[in-house]
Design a protein around this motif. Sequence first.
Motif, PDB file in Angstrom:
ATOM      1  N   VAL A  90      14.109 -31.708 -43.728  1.00 30.60           N
ATOM      2  CA  VAL A  90      15.045 -30.963 -42.921  1.00 30.60           C
ATOM      3  C   VAL A  90      16.195 -31.719 -43.241  1.00 30.60           C
ATOM      4  N   VAL A  91      16.852 -30.446 -43.945  1.00 27.19           N
ATOM      5  CA  VAL A  91      18.839 -30.815 -44.954  1.00 27.19           C
ATOM      6  C   VAL A  91      19.463 -31.144 -44.611  1.00 27.19           C
ATOM      7  N   GLY A  92      20.006 -31.955 -44.633  1.00 30.88           N
ATOM      8  CA  GLY A  92      21.413 -31.254 -43.980  1.00 30.88           C
ATOM      9  C   GLY A  92      22.655 -31.158 -44.887  1.00 30.88           C
ATOM     10  N   LEU A  93      23.296 -30.141 -44.799  1.00 32.58           N
ATOM     11  CA  LEU A  93      24.470 -29.466 -46.047  1.00 32.58           C
ATOM     12  C   LEU A  93      25.196 -29.368 -45.545  1.00 32.58           C
ATOM     13  N   VAL A  94      26.837 -30.842 -45.434  1.00 32.90           N
ATOM     14  CA  VAL A  94      27.520 -31.183 -45.045  1.00 32.90           C
ATOM     15  C   VAL A  94      29.036 -31.534 -46.222  1.00 32.90           C
ATOM     16  N   GLY A  95      29.786 -30.806 -45.861  1.00 37.82           N
ATOM     17  CA  GLY A  95      31.113 -30.884 -46.701  1.00 37.82           C
ATOM     18  C   GLY A  95      32.899 -30.480 -46.275  1.00 37.82           C
ATOM     19  N   PRO A  96      32.960 -30.109 -46.538  1.00 35.93           N
ATOM     20  CA  PRO A  96      34.492 -29.534 -45.409  1.00 35.93           C
ATOM     21  C   PRO A  96      34.456 -27.551 -45.720  1.00 35.93           C
ATOM     22  N   ASN A  97      35.404 -27.392 -45.015  1.00 33.33           N
ATOM     23  CA  ASN A  97      35.331 -25.537 -45.623  1.00 33.33           C
ATOM     24  C   ASN A  97      36.052 -26.126 -46.767  1.00 33.33           C
ATOM     25  N   GLY A  98      35.136 -24.090 -47.484  1.00 32.29           N
ATOM     26  CA  GLY A  98      35.215 -24.235 -49.075  1.00 32.29           C
ATOM     27  C   GLY A  98      34.650 -24.833 -50.081  1.00 32.29           C
ATOM     28  N   ALA A  99      33.730 -25.902 -49.835  1.00 32.93           N
ATOM     29  CA  ALA A  99      33.163 -26.493 -50.632  1.00 32.93           C
ATOM     30  C   ALA A  99      32.024 -26.524 -51.201  1.00 32.93           C
ATOM     31  N   GLY A 100      31.418 -24.928 -50.588  1.00 34.83           N
ATOM     32  CA  GLY A 100      30.570 -24.355 -51.285  1.00 34.83           C
ATOM     33  C   GLY A 100      29.368 -24.690 -50.386  1.00 34.83           C
ATOM     34  N   LYS A 101      29.237 -24.524 -49.291  1.00 35.76           N
ATOM     35  CA  LYS A 101      27.923 -24.722 -48.811  1.00 35.76           C
ATOM     36  C   LYS A 101      27.725 -23.397 -48.329  1.00 35.76           C
ATOM     37  N   SER A 102      28.123 -22.440 -48.451  1.00 37.85           N
ATOM     38  CA  SER A 102      27.679 -20.747 -47.891  1.00 37.85           C
ATOM     39  C   SER A 102      26.850 -20.454 -49.089  1.00 37.85           C
ATOM     40  N   THR A 103      27.984 -21.089 -50.179  1.00 39.05           N
ATOM     41  CA  THR A 103      27.715 -20.252 -51.497  1.00 39.05           C
ATOM     42  C   THR A 103      26.409 -21.623 -52.300  1.00 39.05           C
ATOM     43  N   LEU A 104      25.828 -22.147 -51.806  1.00 39.20           N
ATOM     44  CA  LEU A 104      24.896 -22.505 -52.094  1.00 39.20           C
ATOM     45  C   LEU A 104      24.059 -22.252 -51.639  1.00 39.20           C
ATOM     46  N   LEU A 105      23.785 -22.020 -49.951  1.00 39.18           N
ATOM     47  CA  LEU A 105      22.745 -21.556 -49.346  1.00 39.18           C
ATOM     48  C   LEU A 105      22.784 -19.716 -49.868  1.00 39.18           C
ATOM     49  N   GLN A 106      23.351 -18.511 -50.222  1.00 36.83           N
ATOM     50  CA  GLN A 106      23.656 -17.703 -50.492  1.00 36.83           C
ATOM     51  C   GLN A 106      22.619 -17.872 -52.001  1.00 36.83           C
ATOM     52  N   LEU A 107      23.042 -18.233 -52.885  1.00 38.18           N
ATOM     53  CA  LEU A 107      22.118 -18.598 -53.941  1.00 38.18           C
ATOM     54  C   LEU A 107      20.985 -19.211 -53.739  1.00 38.18           C
ATOM     55  N   ALA A 108      20.618 -19.415 -52.909  1.00 39.27           N
ATOM     56  CA  ALA A 108      19.000 -20.155 -52.505  1.00 39.27           C
ATOM     57  C   ALA A 108      18.230 -18.994 -52.092  1.00 39.27           C
ATOM     58  N   CYS A 109      19.310 -18.011 -50.756  1.00 39.85           N
ATOM     59  CA  CYS A 109      18.175 -16.798 -50.339  1.00 39.85           C
ATOM     60  C   CYS A 109      18.224 -15.506 -51.336  1.00 39.85           C
ATOM     61  N   GLY A 110      19.344 -15.286 -52.801  1.00 44.60           N
ATOM     62  CA  GLY A 110      19.563 -14.600 -53.566  1.00 44.60           C
ATOM     63  C   GLY A 110      19.922 -13.304 -53.291  1.00 44.60           C
ATOM     64  N   MET A 111      21.240 -13.630 -52.125  1.00 44.79           N
ATOM     65  CA  MET A 111      22.295 -13.132 -51.857  1.00 44.79           C
ATOM     66  C   MET A 111      22.888 -12.643 -52.982  1.00 44.79           C
ATOM     67  N   LEU A 112      23.450 -14.012 -53.118  1.00 43.94           N
ATOM     68  CA  LEU A 112      24.320 -13.840 -54.755  1.00 43.94           C
ATOM     69  C   LEU A 112      23.387 -14.384 -56.242  1.00 43.94           C
ATOM     70  N   THR A 113      24.089 -13.996 -57.234  1.00 41.13           N
ATOM     71  CA  THR A 113      23.301 -14.818 -58.289  1.00 41.13           C
ATOM     72  C   THR A 113      23.909 -15.857 -59.252  1.00 41.13           C
ATOM     73  N   PRO A 114      24.096 -16.300 -59.247  1.00 40.39           N
ATOM     74  CA  PRO A 114      24.981 -17.823 -60.467  1.00 40.39           C
ATOM     75  C   PRO A 114      25.527 -16.936 -61.370  1.00 40.39           C
ATOM     76  N   THR A 115      26.380 -17.901 -61.461  1.00 41.68           N
ATOM     77  CA  THR A 115      27.455 -17.356 -63.210  1.00 41.68           C
ATOM     78  C   THR A 115      26.789 -18.256 -64.337  1.00 41.68           C
ATOM     79  N   SER A 116      26.115 -19.251 -63.240  1.00 44.77           N
ATOM     80  CA  SER A 116      26.120 -20.667 -64.154  1.00 44.77           C
ATOM     81  C   SER A 116      25.146 -21.358 -64.558  1.00 44.77           C
ATOM     82  N   GLY A 117      23.933 -22.113 -64.863  1.00 41.32           N
ATOM     83  CA  GLY A 117      22.561 -22.600 -64.283  1.00 41.32           C
ATOM     84  C   GLY A 117      21.772 -21.924 -63.534  1.00 41.32           C
ATOM     85  N   SER A 118      21.115 -22.542 -63.351  1.00 43.10           N
ATOM     86  CA  SER A 118      20.142 -21.507 -62.458  1.00 43.10           C
ATOM     87  C   SER A 118      19.591 -22.381 -61.474  1.00 43.10           C
TER      88      SER A 118
END
Lengths: 298, 129
Positions: free
Chosen positions: A32-60
């Motif tokens: 069970v992984v906690g993802l913590v950080g200030p607003n705008g840190a990229g938490k939602s972006t990371l989660l949306q990349l993980a579920c495929g709602m977003l596609t990365p612009t770099s890396g994999s």
Amino acid sequence: MTAIIEARGLGKRYGRRQALSDCTLSVPAGRVVGLVGPNGAGKSTLLQLACGMLTPTSGSIEVLGERPASSTAQMARVGFVAQDTPTYAALSIADHLCLGAKLNPRWDAALAERRIQQLGLDPAQRAGRLSGGQRAQLALTLAVAKRPDLLLLDEPVAALDPLARRGFLQSLMEFVAETEATVVLSSHLVSDLERVCDHLIVLAASRVQAVGEIDDLLATHFRLTTARREADTLPAGMQVVQADHTDRQSTFVVRADTAVDDPSWVMEPLALEDLVLSYMTRARDTGADHRPVLETQR
Amino acid sequence: MIEFHIEARSGVAPYMQLVHQVRQALRLGLLSEGDRLPKVKDVAAKVAINPNTVLKAYRQLENEGLVSPKPGVGTFVTGTLGDMPRSEHEPLRQELQRWLARARGAGLDEESIEALFLNTFRSSTEEEK
């Protein structure tokens, strides 16, 4: 152990804004992984990349061994509850379960109905008339009845009162105990995360600042108080996360394998909240000043 | 059956809190040999904590010889925490008092005495492990 999420140099850019940079991490199975950080840190972006709602612009990024949302079979194994636990206001609870059953190949109808009953909810009730806590529980029910191997939750308890929050976390932990699924959940509430998570990712200024098992993080971070001295005069095995000085005293947050006894300082364990805050502060300060000096201390 | 609770601000790791609570229940006689500990799933759901934390606590208790798991059935109490009778504490207490007097005589203040005791206690417990 196989990794459930494997990100390498992952980045996402919106126009000129870099939402996530050079994110390399690996989430082991059953955590069970906690993802913590200030607003705008990229938490939602990371989660949306993980579920495929977003596609990365770099890396994999690979989730359950595949590119996110690369196949319907893969999507069936990933559950995602977006921020503010959205539901369809005009649809009843029963409609939501019906929708879940039709859209998800691994749908567990018995589990969904049992949970709604346990929560004391009326299946005929429209979602728009539910309280915040009930709506969050409905969204969680939909996500867990899909029987995912990976469940992603974006600040699911942020809008809930303490009682509803506890109820939500109880349901979530029951699900984890029953299925041994991997969960990633973002939150600002470090005390909640300390309770339910065994792994932590600190994300700030669009970068991963710290990552690891919570027990390991707690065992390797200390507050060191001493007479005023510069960070580079500390022993080589200590990495300085944060340094504060007065005219006489220096206080450091350091990462070290063990506490080192020395009559010239006091070295104490650090609470998880302070640990997280010191990484967030460091990221904010380095981001603001663009000082490369502190970057090398990582 | 016993119930667990977690104190978020205590600074003690959650799994250790569970371990302490089982030891306490054994001392108080709330648990005795043959009793079953709550199921991991039930503790996770009731207390809202990570099931791995509960497993870790149960493993620790197993290492201490206090419980043992029966696969598919549950975790059962197998040991007792036989504390010595109070009367036998007395000579130890007197010895400690003499030591304290010596420490004060040597000029140590209360905080230094406490730190010295705790450090020695910790390192000797670690050596025993």
